[in-house]
Design a protein around this motif. Structure first.
Motif, PDB file in Angstrom:
ATOM      1  N   UNK A  79      37.468  29.375  40.892  1.00 58.07           N
ATOM      2  CA  UNK A  79      36.591  29.023  39.774  1.00 58.07           C
ATOM      3  C   UNK A  79      35.784  30.257  39.382  1.00 58.07           C
ATOM      4  N   UNK A  80      35.362  30.301  38.134  1.00 60.14           N
ATOM      5  CA  UNK A  80      34.531  31.411  37.664  1.00 60.14           C
ATOM      6  C   UNK A  80      33.080  30.955  37.596  1.00 60.14           C
ATOM      7  N   UNK A 107      36.607  36.658  39.615  1.00 59.79           N
ATOM      8  CA  UNK A 107      36.035  37.633  38.673  1.00 59.79           C
ATOM      9  C   UNK A 107      34.587  37.965  38.983  1.00 59.79           C
ATOM     10  N   UNK A 108      34.232  38.025  40.271  1.00 59.45           N
ATOM     11  CA  UNK A 108      32.839  38.287  40.622  1.00 59.45           C
ATOM     12  C   UNK A 108      32.417  39.669  40.118  1.00 59.45           C
ATOM     13  N   UNK A 109      31.225  39.709  39.521  1.00 59.68           N
ATOM     14  CA  UNK A 109      30.675  40.980  39.044  1.00 59.68           C
ATOM     15  C   UNK A 109      30.814  41.207  37.565  1.00 59.68           C
ATOM     16  N   UNK A 110      31.575  40.350  36.855  1.00 58.32           N
ATOM     17  CA  UNK A 110      31.802  40.588  35.425  1.00 58.32           C
ATOM     18  C   UNK A 110      30.998  39.654  34.543  1.00 58.32           C
ATOM     19  N   UNK A 111      30.371  38.634  35.112  1.00 58.05           N
ATOM     20  CA  UNK A 111      29.643  37.681  34.281  1.00 58.05           C
ATOM     21  C   UNK A 111      28.175  37.692  34.665  1.00 58.05           C
ATOM     22  N   UNK A 156      43.884  28.605  39.596  1.00 61.17           N
ATOM     23  CA  UNK A 156      42.659  28.704  38.793  1.00 61.17           C
ATOM     24  C   UNK A 156      42.271  27.346  38.225  1.00 61.17           C
ATOM     25  N   UNK A 157      40.974  27.067  38.259  1.00 64.46           N
ATOM     26  CA  UNK A 157      40.436  25.843  37.676  1.00 64.46           C
ATOM     27  C   UNK A 157      39.446  26.243  36.591  1.00 64.46           C
ATOM     28  N   UNK A 158      39.726  25.890  35.350  1.00 64.79           N
ATOM     29  CA  UNK A 158      38.835  26.252  34.246  1.00 64.79           C
ATOM     30  C   UNK A 158      37.579  25.396  34.280  1.00 64.79           C
ATOM     31  N   UNK A 195      36.970  40.299  43.708  1.00 65.30           N
ATOM     32  CA  UNK A 195      36.391  41.390  42.927  1.00 65.30           C
ATOM     33  C   UNK A 195      37.290  41.654  41.732  1.00 65.30           C
ATOM     34  N   UNK A 196      36.703  41.661  40.559  1.00 64.43           N
ATOM     35  CA  UNK A 196      37.481  41.840  39.337  1.00 64.43           C
ATOM     36  C   UNK A 196      38.130  43.222  39.284  1.00 64.43           C
ATOM     37  N   UNK A 197      39.287  43.275  38.635  1.00 62.39           N
ATOM     38  CA  UNK A 197      40.065  44.519  38.522  1.00 62.39           C
ATOM     39  C   UNK A 197      39.281  45.623  37.806  1.00 62.39           C
ATOM     40  N   UNK A 198      38.272  45.264  37.021  1.00 65.41           N
ATOM     41  CA  UNK A 198      37.469  46.263  36.316  1.00 65.41           C
ATOM     42  C   UNK A 198      36.853  47.271  37.293  1.00 65.41           C
ATOM     43  N   UNK A 199      36.426  46.792  38.462  1.00 65.23           N
ATOM     44  CA  UNK A 199      35.786  47.669  39.443  1.00 65.23           C
ATOM     45  C   UNK A 199      36.809  48.387  40.323  1.00 65.23           C
TER      46      UNK A 199
END
Length: 549
Positions: A418-419, A448-452, A385-387, A469-473
């Protein structure tokens, strides 16, 4: 209480016909009056009398704004008010040296006397105590009023509220400072609209405001705070554009939460921080647990500065599978605090970014992960991950190239995640950075695609190899129709753009089977394995059924 004679009336209106003279403080509380006014209005004898108690007609006739305009601008005004007998009276409202002066006269031809040097000094003093843009009392007057209110005794209470605007900076950045000024002016109007007779709003600085509620109990303060939050749910109309700016509110009650200026300001600051930390657009009352949490947070912040040198960070690796076979691992940063135990990344990474430490920490993670990956089978990849702070730090591509060379890891085996927050500004510099990494052979994943913001423009303009795909979905993908529709759409979209798809947070065999059926390329989650230290990878690969097809 001070007494006044007719000389004050003569100095303001040029005659002595107005001997009903009164003076009011910051929250329109009566602080002095003439003998004739005290005889005429017995309510003036009370220690809690306000302007609105003596001249209730101002509220009934909707003339409060006329009074407030004198306070905001510092310019005297003559206000006609109806009298019970049907005759009319006039109130000459003006700024005096110690507050707001009011002279009542039945001389309907009353005029303001020409301004004197003393009047000019009063006007200058008024301007020094008020915010030019909004007309609200400024921080200087706020400090003086707060100092006069404290300490309290005898069972008295007052509430202090601090208001901070949410998402105000983007208004200035995108629509310009004129639009920002318009929002601040409208903010002042919305705050005035919820104030009680004895309450006063202040502009402290920038997008920070405060309110002092006289005789304010906790329940009253909470109700008003909720009214403020609700009033900001309506858009600001700026040049025909709907602009949404929210409000977060912190509340502290004196003397319970503090009985001097420093104590009560610290309490309300902490409450405001809690409101913003809980998601913004809400109100929070101070309590002692907030102080404990803040002190713990500051302790962690101080510890964070020595964590890297103290070798308190460690990396765990979670496997990623494609078509039922392990193809690599994601490197996950952990902080093993010597006293507090394991600190979640969601707690310490924002701290590190805010304090400018993430660049050094991120470089260490990348170097350690690449050195670890060299020991794996040659076809395995490592995802790091790169912030946003790391990505925007100058020289990222050079650092990546140098670390790959030093570790001896082929660039195609490294995937940087990256996000979307990194890409909020689609600048040439950001594009150049991504394209340079692509030229180096490094793979790029959108995490985290789909959460922002999930802008399709990102997918069109930036060179991504993978969408995660984010774990939320994924959590309810077996049973929830909406989650299924969203995941199917993301998979189809990615494949149409020649990108792979990784599903995070896969925990059950049912989730994995469903994802495989719709063509999801890669799976990651506890179904495969929980994150593990690097020293456990060799043993995991030796015993895992997912190492070979």
């Amino acid at each position: 209480m001070e007494d006044f004679d007719s000389a004050l009336a003569t100095s303001v209106i040029g005659s002595d016909k107005g001997e009903l003279i009164s003076l009011y403080g910051g929250a329109f509380e009566l602080i002095g009056c003439s003998t004739m006014l005290a005889r005429t209005y017995p309510v003036a004898a009370s220690t809690t009398t306000t302007l609105w108690d003596i001249y209730s007609e101002l509220l009934i006739a909707g003339l409060r704004t006329a009074v407030e305009s004198v306070v905001n601008q510092g310019l005297a005004n003559i206000i006609d008010i109806p009298a019970p007998s049907g005759t009319r009276r006039q109130l000459v409202v003006f700024c005096a040296q110690r507050g707001l002066g009011v002279i009542e006269t039945r001389d309907t031809a009353a005029q303001l006397a020409p301004p004197s040097k003393s009047d000019e000094r009063v006007l200058l003093l008024h301007q020094a105590m008020h915010d030019v843009l909004t007309g609200l009392p400024n921080r200087r007057q706020f400090s003086e009023h707060l100092d006069r209110c404290l300490p309290l005794g005898g069972g008295d209470r007052f509430a202090l509220m601090q208001i901070d605007l949410d998402d105000f900076k983007p208004v200035n950045d995108t629509l310009g400072h004129a639009a920002g000024d318009a929002v601040l002016q409208e903010t002042a109007q919305r705050l005035r609209a919820v104030l009680g007779e004895r309450d006063m709003a202040y502009r402290l600085a920038g997008d920070e405001f405060a309110i002092i509620l006289r005789k304010g109990r906790s329940d009253k303060a909470k109700r008003m705070a909720e009214m403020i939050v609700d009033s900001f749910k309506d858009p600001f109309i700026i040049d025909g554009i709907d602009v949404f700016v929210g409000a977060s509110v912190g509340i502290a009650i004196a003397p319970d939460d503090g009985n001097d200026c420093d104590q009560i300001m610290k309490a309300v600051d902490i409450a405001l921080y809690a409101a913003k930390n809980d998601g913004r657009g809400r109100a929070r009352c101070f309590n002692r647990s907030m102080l404990i949490l803040l002190e713990q947070r500051e302790m962690l912040r101080r510890s964070l500065r020595v964590a890297l040198q103290g070798k308190q960070f460690l990396i765990e690796y979670q496997p990623i599978a494609e078509t039922g076979v392990i193809i690599g691992f994601e490197a996950l940063l952990r902080w093993q605090h010597p006293f507090a135990g394991v600190i979640p990344p969601g707690v310490f990474i924002p701290m590190a970014e805010a304090d400018g430490l993430m660049g050094e920490i991120g470089e260490w993670v990348l170097e350690q992960a690449c050195r670890e990956a060299v020991t794996w089978p040659e076809h395995f990849t490592v995802a790091v991950n790169v912030s946003a702070a790391e990505f925007l730090r100058k020289g990222l591509t050079d650092r990546v190239a140098h670390i790959l060379d030093c570790a001896g890891l082929p660039s195609e085996r490294l995937e940087l995640e990256i996000t979307e927050s990194v890409l909020l500004e689609r600048t040439t510099k950001n594009l150049d950075t991504l394209h340079t990494l692509e030229v180096l052979g490094v793979r790029i994943s959108l995490d985290d695609f789909g959460t922002r913001y999930s802008s399709l423009a990102y997918l069109k303009n930036f060179p991504f190899d993978t969408i995660k795909i984010d774990r939320y979905f994924i959590k309810e993908v077996e049973t929830d129709h909406k989650s299924q529709t969203i995941v199917r759409t993301i998979v189809a979209l990615a494949h149409g753009l020649d990108m792979r798809v990784t599903a995070e947070g896969v925990e059950t065999a049912g989730q994995a089977a469903w994802l495989r059926r719709i063509g999801c390329d890669r799976l990651q989650g506890h179904l495969l394995s929980a994150p593990m230290p690097g020293s456990s990878i060799e043993d995991f690969l030796r015993h895992s059924s997912l190492v070979t097809p």
